[in-house]
Motif scaffolding. Structure first.
Motif, PDB file in Angstrom:
ATOM      1  N   TYR A  62       0.803  -1.220   0.000  1.00  0.00           N
ATOM      2  CA  TYR A  62       0.000   0.000   0.000  1.00  0.00           C
ATOM      3  C   TYR A  62       0.839   1.273   0.000  1.00  0.00           C
ATOM      4  CZ  TYR A  62      -4.177  -2.732   1.257  1.00  0.00           C
ATOM      5  OH  TYR A  62      -5.220  -3.604   1.266  1.00  0.00           O
ATOM      6  N   GLY A  63       2.152   1.150  -0.019  1.00  0.00           N
ATOM      7  CA  GLY A  63       3.015   2.328   0.097  1.00  0.00           C
ATOM      8  C   GLY A  63       2.678   3.441  -0.869  1.00  0.00           C
ATOM      9  N   LYS A  64       2.577   3.116  -2.154  1.00  0.00           N
ATOM     10  CA  LYS A  64       2.277   4.140  -3.160  1.00  0.00           C
ATOM     11  C   LYS A  64       0.888   4.736  -2.927  1.00  0.00           C
ATOM     12  CE  LYS A  64       2.189   4.868  -8.123  1.00  0.00           C
ATOM     13  NZ  LYS A  64       2.297   4.271  -9.436  1.00  0.00           N
ATOM     14  N   THR A  65      -0.065   3.900  -2.551  1.00  0.00           N
ATOM     15  CA  THR A  65      -1.422   4.363  -2.264  1.00  0.00           C
ATOM     16  C   THR A  65      -1.428   5.298  -1.058  1.00  0.00           C
ATOM     17  OG1 THR A  65      -2.293   2.288  -3.128  1.00  0.00           O
ATOM     18  CG2 THR A  65      -3.777   3.584  -1.770  1.00  0.00           C
ATOM     19  N   MET A  66      -0.665   4.942  -0.015  1.00  0.00           N
ATOM     20  CA  MET A  66      -0.612   5.789   1.188  1.00  0.00           C
ATOM     21  C   MET A  66       0.041   7.129   0.868  1.00  0.00           C
ATOM     22  SD  MET A  66       0.119   3.238   4.404  1.00  0.00           S
ATOM     23  CE  MET A  66       1.438   2.278   3.727  1.00  0.00           C
ATOM     24  N   ILE A  67       1.084   7.111   0.045  1.00  0.00           N
ATOM     25  CA  ILE A  67       1.735   8.365  -0.345  1.00  0.00           C
ATOM     26  C   ILE A  67       0.764   9.217  -1.160  1.00  0.00           C
ATOM     27  CG2 ILE A  67       3.582   9.373  -1.743  1.00  0.00           C
ATOM     28  CD1 ILE A  67       5.359   7.034  -0.771  1.00  0.00           C
ATOM     29  N   GLY A  68       0.016   8.592  -2.072  1.00  0.00           N
ATOM     30  CA  GLY A  68      -0.974   9.327  -2.862  1.00  0.00           C
ATOM     31  C   GLY A  68      -2.054   9.938  -1.986  1.00  0.00           C
ATOM     32  N   TRP A  69      -2.516   9.168  -0.993  1.00  0.00           N
ATOM     33  CA  TRP A  69      -3.512   9.680  -0.056  1.00  0.00           C
ATOM     34  C   TRP A  69      -2.946  10.880   0.712  1.00  0.00           C
ATOM     35  CZ3 TRP A  69      -3.140  10.018   5.262  1.00  0.00           C
ATOM     36  CH2 TRP A  69      -4.294  10.379   5.937  1.00  0.00           C
ATOM     37  N   ALA A  70      -1.713  10.725   1.224  1.00  0.00           N
ATOM     38  CA  ALA A  70      -1.080  11.818   1.982  1.00  0.00           C
ATOM     39  C   ALA A  70      -0.865  13.034   1.086  1.00  0.00           C
ATOM     40  CB  ALA A  70       0.248  11.342   2.582  1.00  0.00           C
ATOM     41  N   ASP A  71      -0.490  12.811  -0.155  1.00  0.00           N
ATOM     42  CA  ASP A  71      -0.290  13.901  -1.112  1.00  0.00           C
ATOM     43  C   ASP A  71      -1.590  14.686  -1.290  1.00  0.00           C
ATOM     44  OD1 ASP A  71       0.189  15.535  -3.360  1.00  0.00           O
ATOM     45  OD2 ASP A  71       1.471  14.037  -4.304  1.00  0.00           O
ATOM     46  N   ASP A  72      -2.688  13.972  -1.506  1.00  0.00           N
ATOM     47  CA  ASP A  72      -3.980  14.625  -1.683  1.00  0.00           C
ATOM     48  C   ASP A  72      -4.372  15.417  -0.430  1.00  0.00           C
ATOM     49  OD1 ASP A  72      -6.538  14.963  -3.265  1.00  0.00           O
ATOM     50  OD2 ASP A  72      -7.334  14.009  -1.447  1.00  0.00           O
ATOM     51  N   LYS A  73      -4.195  14.816   0.749  1.00  0.00           N
ATOM     52  CA  LYS A  73      -4.548  15.501   2.001  1.00  0.00           C
ATOM     53  C   LYS A  73      -3.646  16.719   2.235  1.00  0.00           C
ATOM     54  CE  LYS A  73      -7.831  12.770   3.057  1.00  0.00           C
ATOM     55  NZ  LYS A  73      -9.181  13.207   2.726  1.00  0.00           N
ATOM     56  N   PHE A  74      -2.366  16.592   1.931  1.00  0.00           N
ATOM     57  CA  PHE A  74      -1.430  17.703   2.113  1.00  0.00           C
ATOM     58  C   PHE A  74      -1.858  18.884   1.237  1.00  0.00           C
ATOM     59  CE2 PHE A  74       2.425  20.174   1.513  1.00  0.00           C
ATOM     60  CZ  PHE A  74       3.023  20.142   2.760  1.00  0.00           C
ATOM     61  N   GLN A  75      -2.157  18.591  -0.024  1.00  0.00           N
ATOM     62  CA  GLN A  75      -2.571  19.663  -0.929  1.00  0.00           C
ATOM     63  C   GLN A  75      -3.902  20.280  -0.496  1.00  0.00           C
ATOM     64  OE1 GLN A  75      -2.066  19.201  -5.200  1.00  0.00           O
ATOM     65  NE2 GLN A  75      -0.896  17.327  -4.800  1.00  0.00           N
ATOM     66  N   THR A  76      -4.812  19.460  -0.009  1.00  0.00           N
ATOM     67  CA  THR A  76      -6.123  19.948   0.408  1.00  0.00           C
ATOM     68  C   THR A  76      -6.035  20.817   1.659  1.00  0.00           C
ATOM     69  OG1 THR A  76      -7.190  17.989  -0.514  1.00  0.00           O
ATOM     70  CG2 THR A  76      -8.454  19.251   1.089  1.00  0.00           C
ATOM     71  N   THR A  85      -8.426  16.029  -5.417  1.00  0.00           N
ATOM     72  CA  THR A  85      -8.557  15.391  -6.725  1.00  0.00           C
ATOM     73  C   THR A  85      -9.333  14.080  -6.636  1.00  0.00           C
ATOM     74  OG1 THR A  85      -6.437  14.269  -6.417  1.00  0.00           O
ATOM     75  CG2 THR A  85      -6.395  16.388  -7.566  1.00  0.00           C
ATOM     76  N   LYS A  86      -9.623  13.655  -5.419  1.00  0.00           N
ATOM     77  CA  LYS A  86     -10.343  12.392  -5.219  1.00  0.00           C
ATOM     78  C   LYS A  86     -11.836  12.629  -5.365  1.00  0.00           C
ATOM     79  CE  LYS A  86      -6.614  10.198  -4.005  1.00  0.00           C
ATOM     80  NZ  LYS A  86      -5.975   9.246  -4.829  1.00  0.00           N
TER      81      LYS A  86
END
Length: 176
Positions: free
Chosen positions: A77-91, A99-100
């Protein structure tokens, strides 16, 4: 052992946050990759600590089992967790629109099936590590780790049933 798992988890998220901060605030994309590349190294350090602890004569505990689950989940899940964190950081920090989008119907079902695939992958990685470790330590001291693996097996089955239910009974969009 539990302190090493907690330390690994904290370091994992610090590395991700440092990568996101470096990428979006400092605008240094190349350097952000260095922080993201630290995450698998943290995983390797945790598995090494687990093996060293067990080889030094420690009785296998639930914490040792959890460390193996942590490795499998982190890899799958590493890439998925980074993507989730990326989205939350930007939000939250950059005040950008997320973007979700909410998923419904068959699209939600396929997403859940994909996530089940990641869980199966995590389980496969963890199982290989579990059984490799269990072959190298005293068989009389492995019951706690075996129990962790059994519980994870049940959790995977439950996840499978729930994930497949999204295909059989698709989630409908909220009507407002």
């Amino acid at each position: 052992m539990i302190k090493w798992i907690i330390a690994a988890e904290i370091l994992f998220w610090i590395a991700i946050l440092a990568g996101l901060f470096t990428r979006y605030v400092l605008k240094h994309k190349q350097l952000s990759y260095l922080f993201f590349l630290l995450t698998p190294l943290i995983d390797l350090a945790l598995i090494a600590l687990t093996v060293v602890d067990l080889q030094s004569g420690a009785v296998a505990t639930t914490a040792h089992g959890i460390s193996v689950i942590y490795i499998g989940v982190s890899i799958a899940y590493g890439k998925t967790m980074i993507g989730w964190a990326d989205d939350k950081f930007q939000t939250y920090f950059l005040k950008k629109e997320s973007t979700k989008k909410a998923l419904y119907g068959i699209e939600k079902g396929w997403h859940e099936l994909k996530m089940l695939g990641r869980h199966v992958f995590a389980f496969a990685i963890g199982s290989v590590i579990f059984w490799l470790i269990l072959t190298y330590i005293d068989p009389n001291s492995t019951e706690a780790m075996r129990n962790v693996w059994r519980i994870w097996s049940i959790a995977l089955l439950v996840d499978g049933v729930i994930s497949i239910s999204y295909l059989l009974f698709p989630k409908k969009a909220d009507l407002k």
